[in-house]
Scaffold this motif. Structure first.
Motif, PDB file in Angstrom:
ATOM      1  N   ASP A 206       0.831  -1.214   0.000  1.00 38.76           N
ATOM      2  CA  ASP A 206       0.000   0.000   0.000  1.00 38.76           C
ATOM      3  C   ASP A 206       0.864   1.262   0.000  1.00 38.76           C
ATOM      4  OD1 ASP A 206      -2.297  -1.495  -0.043  1.00 38.76           O
ATOM      5  OD2 ASP A 206      -2.807  -1.143   2.078  1.00 38.76           O
ATOM      6  N   VAL A 207       1.934   1.242   0.790  1.00 37.48           N
ATOM      7  CA  VAL A 207       2.843   2.387   0.843  1.00 37.48           C
ATOM      8  C   VAL A 207       3.482   2.606  -0.523  1.00 37.48           C
ATOM      9  CG1 VAL A 207       5.003   3.247   1.822  1.00 37.48           C
ATOM     10  CG2 VAL A 207       3.286   2.199   3.314  1.00 37.48           C
ATOM     11  N   GLU A 208       3.962   1.541  -1.146  1.00 37.95           N
ATOM     12  CA  GLU A 208       4.594   1.645  -2.461  1.00 37.95           C
ATOM     13  C   GLU A 208       3.602   2.167  -3.496  1.00 37.95           C
ATOM     14  OE1 GLU A 208       6.119  -2.299  -2.988  1.00 37.95           O
ATOM     15  OE2 GLU A 208       7.848  -1.917  -1.695  1.00 37.95           O
ATOM     16  N   ALA A 209       2.348   1.721  -3.422  1.00 40.31           N
ATOM     17  CA  ALA A 209       1.325   2.199  -4.362  1.00 40.31           C
ATOM     18  C   ALA A 209       1.072   3.682  -4.174  1.00 40.31           C
ATOM     19  CB  ALA A 209       0.028   1.396  -4.181  1.00 40.31           C
ATOM     20  N   LYS A 210       1.028   4.139  -2.923  1.00 44.58           N
ATOM     21  CA  LYS A 210       0.823   5.572  -2.642  1.00 44.58           C
ATOM     22  C   LYS A 210       1.993   6.393  -3.161  1.00 44.58           C
ATOM     23  CE  LYS A 210      -2.207   5.085   1.343  1.00 44.58           C
ATOM     24  NZ  LYS A 210      -2.374   5.262   2.790  1.00 44.58           N
ATOM     25  N   ILE A 211       3.196   5.857  -3.016  1.00 46.77           N
ATOM     26  CA  ILE A 211       4.384   6.573  -3.505  1.00 46.77           C
ATOM     27  C   ILE A 211       4.316   6.716  -5.021  1.00 46.77           C
ATOM     28  CG2 ILE A 211       6.888   6.406  -3.801  1.00 46.77           C
ATOM     29  CD1 ILE A 211       6.985   5.172  -0.963  1.00 46.77           C
ATOM     30  N   GLU A 212       3.897   5.671  -5.704  1.00 43.19           N
ATOM     31  CA  GLU A 212       3.791   5.723  -7.174  1.00 43.19           C
ATOM     32  C   GLU A 212       2.751   6.742  -7.593  1.00 43.19           C
ATOM     33  OE1 GLU A 212       3.099   1.825  -8.768  1.00 43.19           O
ATOM     34  OE2 GLU A 212       4.917   1.006  -7.851  1.00 43.19           O
ATOM     35  N   ILE A 213       1.631   6.803  -6.885  1.00 44.06           N
ATOM     36  CA  ILE A 213       0.560   7.742  -7.235  1.00 44.06           C
ATOM     37  C   ILE A 213       1.001   9.175  -6.988  1.00 44.06           C
ATOM     38  CG2 ILE A 213      -1.731   8.553  -6.541  1.00 44.06           C
ATOM     39  CD1 ILE A 213      -2.442   5.587  -6.008  1.00 44.06           C
ATOM     40  N   ASN A 214       1.646   9.416  -5.828  1.00 41.73           N
ATOM     41  CA  ASN A 214       2.044  10.773  -5.455  1.00 41.73           C
ATOM     42  C   ASN A 214       3.415  11.158  -6.000  1.00 41.73           C
ATOM     43  OD1 ASN A 214      -0.328  11.149  -3.964  1.00 41.73           O
ATOM     44  ND2 ASN A 214       0.560  10.208  -2.172  1.00 41.73           N
ATOM     45  N   GLY A 215       4.132  10.160  -6.489  1.00 41.62           N
ATOM     46  CA  GLY A 215       5.448  10.215  -6.874  1.00 41.62           C
ATOM     47  C   GLY A 215       6.188  11.178  -7.555  1.00 41.62           C
TER      48      GLY A 215
END
Length: 83
Positions: A74-83
């Motif tokens: 979930d953290v990695e997905a959020k980083i990709e979205i906000n990235g």
């Protein structure tokens, strides 16, 4: 904005530092430098308040039933979205 005059006492070493900051051209006078220090301190304290609030919220939420792997995904997905 109203201005309040204050008298502040500095050591000789502190005064020399103040003068060096002004003489470097970064600030036009002692007051500008001191006001900048206060603004930076206020910003740091606000960041600390936000962090403390997030920690309290996390502690209050209890122990997660999710696995560490799922949480990290979930953290990695959020980083990709906000990235």
């Amino acid at each position: 904005m109203a201005v309040v005059r204050k008298t502040i006492t500095f050591t000789e070493q502190q005064d020399a530092w103040l003068k060096s900051r002004v003489n470097s051209g970064d600030y036009t006078n002692d007051s500008e430098y001191v006001r900048d220090l206060i603004r930076k301190d206020q910003q740091n304290n606000e960041k600390l308040r936000v962090l403390q609030s997030a920690i309290e919220e996390g502690l209050a939420s209890g122990v997660s039933k999710r696995s560490v792997v799922d949480i990290m995904k979930d953290v990695e997905a959020k980083i990709e979205i906000n990235g």
